[in-house]
Scaffold this motif. Structure first.
Motif, PDB file in Angstrom:
ATOM      1  N   VAL A  54       0.844  -1.194   0.000  1.00  0.00           N
ATOM      2  CA  VAL A  54       0.000   0.000   0.000  1.00  0.00           C
ATOM      3  C   VAL A  54       0.878   1.243   0.000  1.00  0.00           C
ATOM      4  CG1 VAL A  54      -1.843  -1.197   1.257  1.00  0.00           C
ATOM      5  CG2 VAL A  54      -0.182   0.185   2.513  1.00  0.00           C
ATOM      6  N   ALA A  55       0.283   2.350  -0.436  1.00  0.00           N
ATOM      7  CA  ALA A  55       1.006   3.618  -0.448  1.00  0.00           C
ATOM      8  C   ALA A  55       1.154   4.151   0.968  1.00  0.00           C
ATOM      9  CB  ALA A  55       0.275   4.635  -1.320  1.00  0.00           C
ATOM     10  N   ASP A  56       2.280   4.798   1.214  1.00  0.00           N
ATOM     11  CA  ASP A  56       2.527   5.427   2.507  1.00  0.00           C
ATOM     12  C   ASP A  56       1.773   6.752   2.541  1.00  0.00           C
ATOM     13  OD1 ASP A  56       3.484   6.164   4.944  1.00  0.00           O
ATOM     14  OD2 ASP A  56       5.577   6.405   4.335  1.00  0.00           O
ATOM     15  N   ALA A  57       0.447   6.642   2.717  1.00  0.00           N
ATOM     16  CA  ALA A  57      -0.445   7.792   2.637  1.00  0.00           C
ATOM     17  C   ALA A  57      -1.471   7.703   3.749  1.00  0.00           C
ATOM     18  CB  ALA A  57      -1.132   7.831   1.272  1.00  0.00           C
ATOM     19  N   VAL A  58      -2.202   8.788   3.945  1.00  0.00           N
ATOM     20  CA  VAL A  58      -3.206   8.867   5.015  1.00  0.00           C
ATOM     21  C   VAL A  58      -4.166   7.694   4.928  1.00  0.00           C
ATOM     22  CG1 VAL A  58      -5.109  10.223   5.962  1.00  0.00           C
ATOM     23  CG2 VAL A  58      -3.068  11.374   5.103  1.00  0.00           C
ATOM     24  N   GLY A  59      -4.381   7.017   6.054  1.00  0.00           N
ATOM     25  CA  GLY A  59      -5.312   5.898   6.114  1.00  0.00           C
ATOM     26  C   GLY A  59      -4.686   4.579   5.730  1.00  0.00           C
ATOM     27  N   CYS A  60      -4.020   4.541   4.587  1.00  0.00           N
ATOM     28  CA  CYS A  60      -3.420   3.277   4.134  1.00  0.00           C
ATOM     29  C   CYS A  60      -2.307   2.811   5.072  1.00  0.00           C
ATOM     30  CB  CYS A  60      -2.876   3.438   2.719  1.00  0.00           C
ATOM     31  SG  CYS A  60      -4.152   3.405   1.448  1.00  0.00           S
ATOM     32  N   ARG A  61      -1.515   3.751   5.549  1.00  0.00           N
ATOM     33  CA  ARG A  61      -0.396   3.336   6.413  1.00  0.00           C
ATOM     34  C   ARG A  61      -0.870   2.743   7.733  1.00  0.00           C
ATOM     35  NH1 ARG A  61       0.332   9.262   6.816  1.00  0.00           N
ATOM     36  NH2 ARG A  61       1.721   9.074   5.029  1.00  0.00           N
ATOM     37  N   GLU A  62      -2.165   2.924   8.054  1.00  0.00           N
ATOM     38  CA  GLU A  62      -2.711   2.350   9.281  1.00  0.00           C
ATOM     39  C   GLU A  62      -2.751   0.821   9.234  1.00  0.00           C
ATOM     40  OE1 GLU A  62      -3.711   4.407  11.825  1.00  0.00           O
ATOM     41  OE2 GLU A  62      -3.132   6.143  10.618  1.00  0.00           O
ATOM     42  N   VAL A  63      -2.774   0.238   8.038  1.00  0.00           N
ATOM     43  CA  VAL A  63      -3.019  -1.195   7.917  1.00  0.00           C
ATOM     44  C   VAL A  63      -1.739  -2.003   7.679  1.00  0.00           C
ATOM     45  CG1 VAL A  63      -5.348  -0.795   7.049  1.00  0.00           C
ATOM     46  CG2 VAL A  63      -3.471  -1.083   5.431  1.00  0.00           C
ATOM     47  N   VAL A  64      -0.600  -1.335   7.591  1.00  0.00           N
ATOM     48  CA  VAL A  64       0.650  -2.043   7.304  1.00  0.00           C
ATOM     49  C   VAL A  64       1.738  -1.659   8.288  1.00  0.00           C
ATOM     50  CG1 VAL A  64       2.574  -2.189   5.670  1.00  0.00           C
ATOM     51  CG2 VAL A  64       0.251  -2.480   4.848  1.00  0.00           C
ATOM     52  N   ARG A  65       2.365  -2.669   8.858  1.00  0.00           N
ATOM     53  CA  ARG A  65       3.620  -2.492   9.583  1.00  0.00           C
ATOM     54  C   ARG A  65       4.706  -2.882   8.587  1.00  0.00           C
ATOM     55  NH1 ARG A  65       0.755  -5.705  14.405  1.00  0.00           N
ATOM     56  NH2 ARG A  65      -0.338  -3.939  15.391  1.00  0.00           N
ATOM     57  N   ASP A  66       5.399  -1.881   8.088  1.00  0.00           N
ATOM     58  CA  ASP A  66       6.303  -2.073   6.955  1.00  0.00           C
ATOM     59  C   ASP A  66       7.304  -3.193   7.224  1.00  0.00           C
ATOM     60  OD1 ASP A  66       7.221  -1.491   4.409  1.00  0.00           O
ATOM     61  OD2 ASP A  66       8.699  -0.045   5.118  1.00  0.00           O
ATOM     62  N   GLY A  67       7.305  -4.198   6.348  1.00  0.00           N
ATOM     63  CA  GLY A  67       8.180  -5.347   6.512  1.00  0.00           C
ATOM     64  C   GLY A  67       7.598  -6.416   7.409  1.00  0.00           C
ATOM     65  N   GLY A  68       6.506  -6.101   8.102  1.00  0.00           N
ATOM     66  CA  GLY A  68       5.878  -7.072   8.997  1.00  0.00           C
ATOM     67  C   GLY A  68       4.768  -7.830   8.302  1.00  0.00           C
ATOM     68  N   ASN A  69       3.664  -7.128   8.003  1.00  0.00           N
ATOM     69  CA  ASN A  69       2.555  -7.780   7.295  1.00  0.00           C
ATOM     70  C   ASN A  69       2.407  -7.257   5.866  1.00  0.00           C
ATOM     71  OD1 ASN A  69       1.492  -5.205   8.376  1.00  0.00           O
ATOM     72  ND2 ASN A  69      -0.438  -5.903   7.492  1.00  0.00           N
ATOM     73  N   GLY A  70       3.370  -6.465   5.443  1.00  0.00           N
ATOM     74  CA  GLY A  70       3.315  -5.935   4.089  1.00  0.00           C
ATOM     75  C   GLY A  70       4.358  -4.857   3.886  1.00  0.00           C
ATOM     76  N   PHE A  71       4.133  -4.024   2.872  1.00  0.00           N
ATOM     77  CA  PHE A  71       5.155  -3.053   2.484  1.00  0.00           C
ATOM     78  C   PHE A  71       4.514  -1.721   2.113  1.00  0.00           C
ATOM     79  CE2 PHE A  71       6.484  -7.339   1.632  1.00  0.00           C
ATOM     80  CZ  PHE A  71       7.755  -7.394   2.210  1.00  0.00           C
ATOM     81  N   LEU A  72       5.112  -0.650   2.599  1.00  0.00           N
ATOM     82  CA  LEU A  72       4.698   0.696   2.232  1.00  0.00           C
ATOM     83  C   LEU A  72       5.556   1.178   1.066  1.00  0.00           C
ATOM     84  CD1 LEU A  72       4.394   2.296   5.800  1.00  0.00           C
ATOM     85  CD2 LEU A  72       2.508   1.610   4.294  1.00  0.00           C
ATOM     86  N   VAL A  73       4.909   1.824   0.103  1.00  0.00           N
ATOM     87  CA  VAL A  73       5.621   2.381  -1.050  1.00  0.00           C
ATOM     88  C   VAL A  73       5.256   3.860  -1.171  1.00  0.00           C
ATOM     89  CG1 VAL A  73       5.737   0.192  -2.306  1.00  0.00           C
ATOM     90  CG2 VAL A  73       3.773   1.709  -2.629  1.00  0.00           C
ATOM     91  N   PRO A  74       6.113   4.677  -1.752  1.00  0.00           N
ATOM     92  CA  PRO A  74       5.771   6.086  -1.944  1.00  0.00           C
ATOM     93  C   PRO A  74       4.540   6.223  -2.839  1.00  0.00           C
ATOM     94  CG  PRO A  74       8.107   5.711  -2.330  1.00  0.00           C
ATOM     95  CD  PRO A  74       7.474   4.361  -2.242  1.00  0.00           C
ATOM     96  N   PRO A  75       3.661   7.182  -2.555  1.00  0.00           N
ATOM     97  CA  PRO A  75       2.501   7.401  -3.424  1.00  0.00           C
ATOM     98  C   PRO A  75       2.919   7.747  -4.846  1.00  0.00           C
ATOM     99  CG  PRO A  75       2.257   8.601  -1.353  1.00  0.00           C
ATOM    100  CD  PRO A  75       3.668   8.096  -1.398  1.00  0.00           C
ATOM    101  N   GLN A  76       2.118   7.310  -5.797  1.00  0.00           N
ATOM    102  CA  GLN A  76       2.300   7.613  -7.219  1.00  0.00           C
ATOM    103  C   GLN A  76       3.678   7.174  -7.730  1.00  0.00           C
ATOM    104  OE1 GLN A  76       0.632  11.870  -6.496  1.00  0.00           O
ATOM    105  NE2 GLN A  76       0.045  11.393  -8.597  1.00  0.00           N
ATOM    106  N   SER A  77       4.064   5.953  -7.331  1.00  0.00           N
ATOM    107  CA  SER A  77       5.366   5.417  -7.735  1.00  0.00           C
ATOM    108  C   SER A  77       5.220   3.975  -8.205  1.00  0.00           C
ATOM    109  CB  SER A  77       6.365   5.503  -6.581  1.00  0.00           C
ATOM    110  OG  SER A  77       7.608   4.942  -6.951  1.00  0.00           O
TER     111      SER A  77
END
Length: 366
Positions: A295-318
């Motif tokens: 998911v994108a590292d953006a408002v709301g979406c970052r609430e559902v991911v612990r980066d590297g734990g249950n998924g991965f955060l990516v920069p928006p629009q990338s």
């Protein structure tokens, strides 16, 4: 009385909440925008009564809004509910004002994501933001409590003077039903899926562009797309998606009432939304199914991911960042299973719909 400006969202977002209300309250009335015969039996099954009122969810015509306010005031006068809960901008604004003017004191607001209006930088978004902020300052002051799904949205409205700190109640999204969405074993073939409304700000095209790049080197990987077109001004058109279907990048399944079979057949859930989500429900359902998230590292979406734990955060629009994570997962298959189990645990510990509904009911005194 639960007032919404989007009846069609209830089966996905609010069904469990309404079932809980019907267990605890003497009577529950849903006031929605769709006058379709199919809704009455649906709501009867939930144990609630359904009425309609005129409202334009995305419209800016003040004459339409006056009609909405008058209809709300009339229906509230007829029904005289003890408690009012509103959801979506038009319902929040005019529902709060109408209920307050009729002397109803127990007024509550359910905020979703603030969306592109509050997080977009284009001229139209900035102008609309000024107008909606003024409406919220005039209306939300009448609410006893306001439910927010992430801290950034509540802090933003507090900074704009539309909400006071003591009104804010934090909930973990709309929750997910862990009995309906069970942990599923991963499919044999790795595949990726996007589920959501086909709105530009949800990063649909970023997902498709990333899929096209990965597919060029890994033609065996399947990419699925599930979700309806939307009347939102930033909604995509069929001609935006068709080239990706024609060249075999993605399989598009349209709108689906039950997304569970599609999550079961997918390995990884992707939602690169920069839209200004509350907490995306589709992501919660993917968590409960035991799927890792990109998911994108953006408002709301970052609430559902612990980066590297249950998924991965990516920069928006990338799309390039999405490609890098996808390639890593294709190379490290065991990572998908490990992060998938972490997703299920997160759904159980944080996003159980029963805990969310208990917070709502306790706050409202139901």
């Amino acid at each position: 009385m639960f007032i919404t400006a989007a009846t069609f969202t209830i089966p996905w977002f609010r069904e469990d909440m309404l079932r809980e209300f019907s267990k605890r309250a003497d009577e529950v009335i849903v006031l929605g925008n769709e006058d379709d015969p199919k809704w009455k039996p649906y709501f009867q099954d939930l144990g609630v009564r359904y009425r309609t009122y005129p409202v334009s969810r995305n419209g800016l015509n003040p004459l339409h809004d006056i009609k909405t306010y008058r209809a709300l005031k009339r229906i509230l006068t007829e029904e005289r509910p003890d408690k009012v809960l509103t959801n979506f901008v038009k319902a929040n604004v005019y529902g709060c004002i109408a209920a307050h003017r009729l002397g109803i004191r127990d007024i509550y607001v359910m905020m979703g994501g603030l969306g592109s209006v509050f997080h977009g930088d284009d001229i139209k978004s900035r102008l609309t933001r000024l107008f909606v902020s003024a409406e919220y300052r005039a209306s939300l002051k009448h609410a006893k409590r306001i439910f927010f799904q992430n801290d950034e949205d509540s802090q933003l409205l507090v900074s704009l003077g539309a909400v006071k700190d003591e009104q804010v109640i934090r909930i973990n999204g709309s929750g997910v039903n862990l009995e309906q969405f069970r942990h599923e074993p991963l499919p044999d073939q790795i595949s990726f899926i996007f589920i959501g409304r086909l709105v530009r700000g949800k990063g649909v095209l970023d997902y498709l562009d990333a899929a096209r790049i990965v597919k060029s080197k890994h033609p065996e990987v399947r990419f699925d797309l599930v979700g309806p077109y939307d009347t939102n001004p930033t909604g995509l058109k069929p001609e935006d998606i068709q080239p990706y279907i024609d060249d075999g990048t993605v399989v598009y399944y349209g709108e689906q009432k039950d997304v569970r079979p599609f999550l079961k057949n997918a390995s990884v859930f992707v939602l690169p939304s920069y839209y200004g989500e509350g907490t995306p429900k589709s992501a919660l359902e993917a968590l409960a199914t035991g799927r890792p998230l990109i998911v994108a590292d953006a408002v709301g979406c970052r609430e559902v991911v612990r980066d590297g734990g249950n998924g991965f955060l990516v920069p928006p629009q990338s799309p390039e960042a999405i490609v890098r994570v996808m390639n890593r997962l294709l190379e490290e298959h065991e990572l998908i299973e490990r992060t998938g189990w972490s997703s299920r645990r997160m759904a159980e510990e944080v996003f159980d719909v029963r805990a969310v509904n208990e917070t709502v009911c306790r706050t409202m005194g139901i």
